[in-house]
Scaffold this motif. Structure first.
Motif, mmCIF file in Angstrom:
data_model
loop_
_atom_site.group_PDB
_atom_site.id
_atom_site.type_symbol
_atom_site.label_atom_id
_atom_site.label_comp_id
_atom_site.label_asym_id
_atom_site.label_seq_id
_atom_site.Cartn_x
_atom_site.Cartn_y
_atom_site.Cartn_z
ATOM 1 N N SER A 167 25.900 -85.166 114.535
ATOM 2 C CA SER A 167 25.730 -84.562 113.200
ATOM 3 C C SER A 167 26.668 -83.377 113.028
ATOM 4 O O SER A 167 27.337 -83.236 112.003
ATOM 5 N N GLN A 171 29.735 -83.543 110.389
ATOM 6 C CA GLN A 171 29.694 -82.644 109.222
ATOM 7 C C GLN A 171 30.815 -81.614 109.287
ATOM 8 O O GLN A 171 31.318 -81.173 108.260
ATOM 9 N N ILE A 186 26.952 -77.273 109.229
ATOM 10 C CA ILE A 186 25.609 -77.012 109.737
ATOM 11 C C ILE A 186 25.747 -76.462 111.148
ATOM 12 O O ILE A 186 26.807 -76.575 111.760
ATOM 13 N N ILE A 191 19.600 -76.718 112.767
ATOM 14 C CA ILE A 191 18.969 -78.049 112.721
ATOM 15 C C ILE A 191 18.238 -78.436 113.993
ATOM 16 O O ILE A 191 17.598 -79.478 114.057
ATOM 17 N N ASN A 201 15.318 -79.717 109.153
ATOM 18 C CA ASN A 201 15.722 -81.026 109.663
ATOM 19 C C ASN A 201 14.485 -81.817 110.063
ATOM 20 O O ASN A 201 14.257 -82.097 111.237
ATOM 21 N N TYR A 211 19.121 -84.942 109.316
ATOM 22 C CA TYR A 211 20.568 -84.829 109.547
ATOM 23 C C TYR A 211 21.125 -85.934 110.443
ATOM 24 O O TYR A 211 22.297 -85.899 110.806
ATOM 25 N N LYS A 336 28.242 -90.331 107.798
ATOM 26 C CA LYS A 336 27.343 -89.179 107.876
ATOM 27 C C LYS A 336 27.744 -88.068 106.910
ATOM 28 O O LYS A 336 26.887 -87.416 106.322
ATOM 29 N N ALA B 53 19.805 -74.599 107.592
ATOM 30 C CA ALA B 53 20.528 -75.577 108.409
ATOM 31 C C ALA B 53 21.956 -75.132 108.702
ATOM 32 O O ALA B 53 22.518 -75.474 109.740
#
Lengths: 395, 253
Positions: A167, A171, A186, A191, A201, A211, A336, B53
């Protein structure tokens, strides 16, 4: 059979494109690809789209696109093959050119999913599940992925940290990609580590969390194909050669598989693609894998032969799949972060690899000296998979 | 610190002084007092900080009457965002905040979420009675970070833990809200029409709140002084164009 090259690519930023119709998006991406290739006419158009008939109540999208682009009387076909529609459409375009029947082919993939609620979009994708033994019981693709993840964790020792690392990586790359739906960075604290991560998350399909899932996106992408022998005549771009492709299917229902963690269609499609290209996994410079769920990036990286079974997750933690690593994966941000407009995804993967192989990306996303790329477009829950091996040609 | 810690605890002389002199509102106080709804004592909401986040720290604190003009500027562009029901939420929230400012809504409170002073979202609500809360609105300006979920949770926390109420009546005006509140909290349906348009309310009971709290309500107290000072110094808002882009732009989730 003739060798086939990609001479033009185009994509529009993925996200929420409320102002655009499905055909608008396909047209924008196609025009970019035509401009990039420097061609004005094509012999045939293949359009990848899964949900126009359901979500937009619009069918025969390929015919509409040809007319919109004033490409009449080009042949037009719509290819619907679930989330692997994009890969299938390119495969059909490649076969058409390779056979000698057509010379210049436009392949465009697009999907408009954000005009319905997330529930309806999830339900729409779930229409690919078995209509008698899966769908009526409420199964969704995230649900399937959750069960798959649990089994994969138990069998191969994949951990939550490994999934989180994917993730973060994807990201991060998405934040560098202007075409990505999710450009938000992130952090591991946000998360996973922070006690507040329980809300940031939350579980989505246990053991997958929010996520771990790709977003629902609108978007389109397009490529122009021609015979390798006509590249110099038609385009000034460095050609990217479709060195090999593979496609394989698996059982419709997950319950009928001997081992649900064994993605046989991924393995077979990749083997076919590598054999046709006369290449091996270690020859690949950069890969775009179908990470609709983070677990799939690990599982696919193992099934296609980048890593041994059980090694893919460790490789992620060791940074082997990052830029500069052994095999950089999803430098676009993957599904993603770039997003997953299902009909567009397989085409977008090839567009991204083309940019990589033409060495046109900014250095923070460009795999230095990339010579060969590989993609997996994963349909259903692995019941229809298309793989491509692409390589940089000579200008 | 806010100039006026509790708007309903002012002595009448001060109210008169404020309305006639500070706000230059020339009104008949006798009539004004008849127009104002009765009020209940309201405990303050202690600020907290939440790690989002993206690793950024969101301070959640109670807004005060003097913050309302700034909040109204931030809400204004949402009146014209015709997606995800931002327009109806924005229009109603605008009027509720105006009601708070002009003393036309009883027992209303507003909580804001700020990152480095920037407003990222707000929630408002009111005490319908001593025991029952009436949840009004949740407006997320920065999307994709669960700002709305955190702020809604803070609103419930205030009703149950600080205002000491037994239940909160809730409706959703968008599918996103329905998923966030009705489903994630497992709210109980009721046949009680809600103030917001008469839709049938769902209910968060004290028992249900504490049951769901471990997975839905987070935040650290006390807020580090440097974070709180930045938040209280000024509510910084995005421009109208930026607000529209954050909420309804291509990357808006």
């Amino acid at each position: 059979m003739r060798d086939v090259a990609i001479i033009g690519v185009g994509m529009i930023p993925f996200g929420r494109r409320d102002e655009d119709t499905l055909v608008d998006m396909l047209a924008y991406a196609s025009l970019k690809a035509l401009d990039d290739a420097g061609v004005e006419a094509v012999d045939a158009v293949y359009v990848a789209n899964m949900g126009g008939g359901i979500l937009q109540h619009q069918t025969a999208v390929a015919s509409a696109l040809v007319d919109r682009l004033s490409l009449l009387p080009a042949a037009a076909d719509l290819v619907e093959n679930g989330p692997a529609s994009g890969g299938s459409a390119i495969k059909n375009g490649v076969l058409a050119v390779a056979s000698g029947y057509y010379d210049v082919v436009l392949v465009a993939g697009g999907e408009k999913m954000r005009e319905v609620s997330g529930w309806r979009a999830t339900d729409f994708v779930a229409t690919l599940t078995h209509p008698e033994v899966e769908y009526p019981y409420g199964i969704t693709l995230p649900g399937m992925a959750g069960m798959f993840t649990q089994l994969y964790m138990e069998k191969y020792g994949v951990t939550r940290e490994m999934l989180v690392e994917i993730s973060l990586k994807n990201q991060h790359m998405g934040a560098l990609n202007p075409y990505a739906h999710v450009e938000m960075l992130i952090t591991r604290e946000g998360i996973l580590d922070s006690p507040h991560a329980v809300v940031n998350n939350p579980p989505a399909a246990t053991p997958l969390h929010l996520y771990d899932l790709c977003p629902v996106s609108d978007g389109a992408a397009a490529v122009i194909l021609c015979p390798l022998e006509r590249v110099k005549e038609l385009s000034k771009n460095v050609p990217v050669i479709v060195a090999g492709f593979g496609q394989a299917t698996d059982t419709h229902t997950l319950a009928e598989r001997d081992d649900p963690t064994d993605l046989k269609a991924v393995t077979l499609a990749a083997q076919q693609a590598f054999e046709r290209a006369k290449m091996k996994p270690e020859d690949i410079s950069v890969a775009e894998l179908h990470d609709a769920f983070t677990i799939l990036e690990i599982a696919e990286s193992e099934h296609v032969g980048f890593f041994k079974k059980g090694e893919g997750g460790k490789a992620v933690l060791e940074g082997k799949t990052r830029l500069g690593g052994q095999i950089p994966i999803n430098m676009s941000g993957g599904l993603k972060a770039r997003g997953h407009p299902v009909g567009a995804t397989g085409v977008a993967q090839v567009v991204e690899l083309t940019w990589q192989l033409r060495h046109e990306l900014p250095k923070e996303r460009q795999v230095k000296g990339a010579k060969a790329g590989f993609s997996i477009n994963f349909g259903g829950f692995g019941n229809n998979v298309v793989a491509f091996v692409l390589k940089r040609g000579e200008k | 610190m806010p100039i006026y810690p509790s708007r309903y605890s002012w002595p009448m002389a001060r109210i008169t002084n404020y309305i006639l002199k500070e706000s230059c509102m020339a009104v008949d106080m006798e009539l004004e007092l008849m127009l104002r709804p009765p009020s209940l004592p309201m405990a303050p909401y202690p600020p907290k900080v939440i790690t989002l986040a993206n690793g950024k720290k969101m301070v959640v604190r109670e807004a005060h009457r003097e913050d309302v003009p700034t909040l109204l500027k931030s809400v204004h562009p949402t009146l014209f965002i015709h997606k995800d029901f931002y327009d109806v939420v924005g229009a109603r929230l605008y009027s509720e905040l105006l009601g708070m400012y002009t003393y036309r809504t009883a027992n209303e409170f507003c909580l804001v979420g700020q990152i480095d002073g920037f407003l990222v979202g707000m929630v408002n609500s009111r005490m319908y009675s001593a025991k029952t809360g009436m949840s009004l609105h949740t407006l997320a300006i920065d999307r994709g970070l669960r700002v709305g979920a955190h702020l809604f949770a803070a609103k419930m926390e205030h009703h149950i833990e600080y205002l000491g109420q037994e239940e909160v009546l809730i409706v959703a005006e968008s599918p996103i809200g329905f998923r966030r509140w009705m489903l994630e909290y497992g709210l109980e349906p009721t046949d009680i029409p809600h103030e917001l348009g008469g839709a049938l309310s769902y209910r968060l009971t004290r028992e249900l709140y504490f049951e769901t709290k471990p997975r839905l309500v987070v935040g650290d107290r006390p807020v580090p002084p440097e974070l709180l000072e930045v938040a209280q110094r000024e509510i910084i808002i995005a421009s109208e164009a930026e607000t529209r882009e954050k909420i309804a732009g291509l990357k808006g989730r």
